[in-house]
Each structure stands twice: as structure tokens, then as C-alpha cells.
Design a protein around this motif. Structure first.
Motif, PDB file in Angstrom:
ATOM      1  N   ASP A 119      38.034  55.298  48.866  1.00 55.11           N
ATOM      2  CA  ASP A 119      37.682  54.781  50.185  1.00 55.11           C
ATOM      3  C   ASP A 119      37.449  53.277  50.156  1.00 55.11           C
ATOM      4  O   ASP A 119      37.737  52.575  51.119  1.00 55.11           O
ATOM      5  N   MET A 120      36.898  52.786  49.052  1.00 55.27           N
ATOM      6  CA  MET A 120      36.666  51.351  48.886  1.00 55.27           C
ATOM      7  C   MET A 120      36.839  50.990  47.424  1.00 55.27           C
ATOM      8  O   MET A 120      36.820  51.864  46.561  1.00 55.27           O
ATOM      9  N   GLN A 121      37.053  49.711  47.178  1.00 56.73           N
ATOM     10  CA  GLN A 121      37.257  49.273  45.801  1.00 56.73           C
ATOM     11  C   GLN A 121      35.983  49.500  45.001  1.00 56.73           C
ATOM     12  O   GLN A 121      34.921  49.005  45.359  1.00 56.73           O
ATOM     13  N   PRO A 122      36.080  50.259  43.901  1.00 55.76           N
ATOM     14  CA  PRO A 122      34.881  50.551  43.118  1.00 55.76           C
ATOM     15  C   PRO A 122      34.395  49.325  42.353  1.00 55.76           C
ATOM     16  O   PRO A 122      35.158  48.407  42.073  1.00 55.76           O
ATOM     17  N   GLU A 123      33.127  49.351  42.032  1.00 54.46           N
ATOM     18  CA  GLU A 123      32.505  48.283  41.240  1.00 54.46           C
ATOM     19  C   GLU A 123      32.484  48.739  39.786  1.00 54.46           C
ATOM     20  O   GLU A 123      31.802  49.694  39.442  1.00 54.46           O
ATOM     21  N   PHE A 124      33.277  48.080  38.955  1.00 52.75           N
ATOM     22  CA  PHE A 124      33.287  48.361  37.525  1.00 52.75           C
ATOM     23  C   PHE A 124      32.734  47.137  36.802  1.00 52.75           C
ATOM     24  O   PHE A 124      32.345  46.152  37.428  1.00 52.75           O
ATOM     25  N   ALA A 125      32.745  47.188  35.494  1.00 56.93           N
ATOM     26  CA  ALA A 125      32.327  46.032  34.698  1.00 56.93           C
ATOM     27  C   ALA A 125      33.235  44.851  35.037  1.00 56.93           C
ATOM     28  O   ALA A 125      34.392  45.043  35.406  1.00 56.93           O
ATOM     29  N   PRO A 126      32.711  43.630  34.915  1.00 56.28           N
ATOM     30  CA  PRO A 126      33.495  42.451  35.326  1.00 56.28           C
ATOM     31  C   PRO A 126      34.814  42.279  34.571  1.00 56.28           C
ATOM     32  O   PRO A 126      35.749  41.685  35.095  1.00 56.28           O
ATOM     33  N   TYR A 127      34.925  42.807  33.373  1.00 54.36           N
ATOM     34  CA  TYR A 127      36.165  42.638  32.605  1.00 54.36           C
ATOM     35  C   TYR A 127      37.233  43.658  32.988  1.00 54.36           C
ATOM     36  O   TYR A 127      38.368  43.558  32.534  1.00 54.36           O
ATOM     37  N   ILE A 128      36.911  44.620  33.846  1.00 54.77           N
ATOM     38  CA  ILE A 128      37.889  45.607  34.293  1.00 54.77           C
ATOM     39  C   ILE A 128      38.544  45.079  35.566  1.00 54.77           C
ATOM     40  O   ILE A 128      37.881  44.847  36.565  1.00 54.77           O
ATOM     41  N   VAL A 129      39.861  44.887  35.518  1.00 57.83           N
ATOM     42  CA  VAL A 129      40.600  44.308  36.635  1.00 57.83           C
ATOM     43  C   VAL A 129      41.125  45.429  37.526  1.00 57.83           C
ATOM     44  O   VAL A 129      41.850  46.308  37.062  1.00 57.83           O
ATOM     45  N   ILE A 130      40.745  45.381  38.804  1.00 65.24           N
ATOM     46  CA  ILE A 130      41.206  46.347  39.802  1.00 65.24           C
ATOM     47  C   ILE A 130      41.881  45.562  40.920  1.00 65.24           C
ATOM     48  O   ILE A 130      41.324  44.600  41.440  1.00 65.24           O
TER      49      ILE A 130
END
Length: 91
Positions: free
Chosen positions: A19-30
Motif C-alpha cells: 500500500d505504501m513504500q515500506p521503511e527498511f534500513a537506510p542501506y536497503i534501496v527500494i
């Protein structure tokens, strides 16, 4: 539903919907890929400088070569077969 791609080593690693862009660790590029045409697929290349996706190149003859692990495995099978033939009185 929005579609996203996880980028790992400049390659599309995983495509998923959320539904929305998830929040992952900063080094994970989405990256949001919902509106891109053509739609990137897993395995496509990602160019960070131009923020573009492209299909991987077609494998050439070098892509048909066995890996080092496959070569070692084949050699082990060959040597084992030779030993078994000697044990059974052949060659």
C-alpha cells in the motif's frame, strides 16, 4: 496497488506490492516501479546515475561455460568412474 523493487548490487532483487513504500534500513534501496513501462523484472539492471532499469544482456558463449564448481564436480565424477573401473578390472 503500488509496486516496488528492492535493488541489491545494482540489480532488481525482489519485486513486491504494498500500500505504501515500506521503511527498511537506510542501506536497503527500494524504488517505486508502478508507473514504469516496461515493468522491470527480477534480475534487471539498475543504473543509479540515470535512475533507469534495463534488462540483463543476453548471455553469450561465455555464459554457457560451466562454473568452477561445476568443473570440479565433473572432474571428481570422472576420476571416481576411473577408479571404479580399475577396481572392477577394467581399463
Amino acid at each position: 496497488m503500488p509496486k516496488f523493487a528492492q535493488i541489491l548490487d545494482n540489480k532488481v532483487y525482489w519485486i513486491f506490492e504494498a500500500d505504501m513504500q515500506p521503511e527498511f534500513a537506510p542501506y536497503i534501496v527500494i524504488k517505486d516501479i508502478a508507473d514504469l513501462v516496461p515493468q522491470p523484472q527480477e534480475g534487471w539492471l539498475y543504473d543509479e546515475a540515470t535512475d533507469t532499469f534495463s534488462p540483463p544482456p543476453e548471455p553469450g558463449p561465455e555464459g554457457l561455460q560451466p562454473t568452477l564448481e561445476e568443473q570440479i564436480y565433473a572432474e571428481n565424477l570422472y576420476q571416481t568412474a576411473l577408479l571404479e573401473m580399475q577396481f572392477l578390472g577394467g581399463a
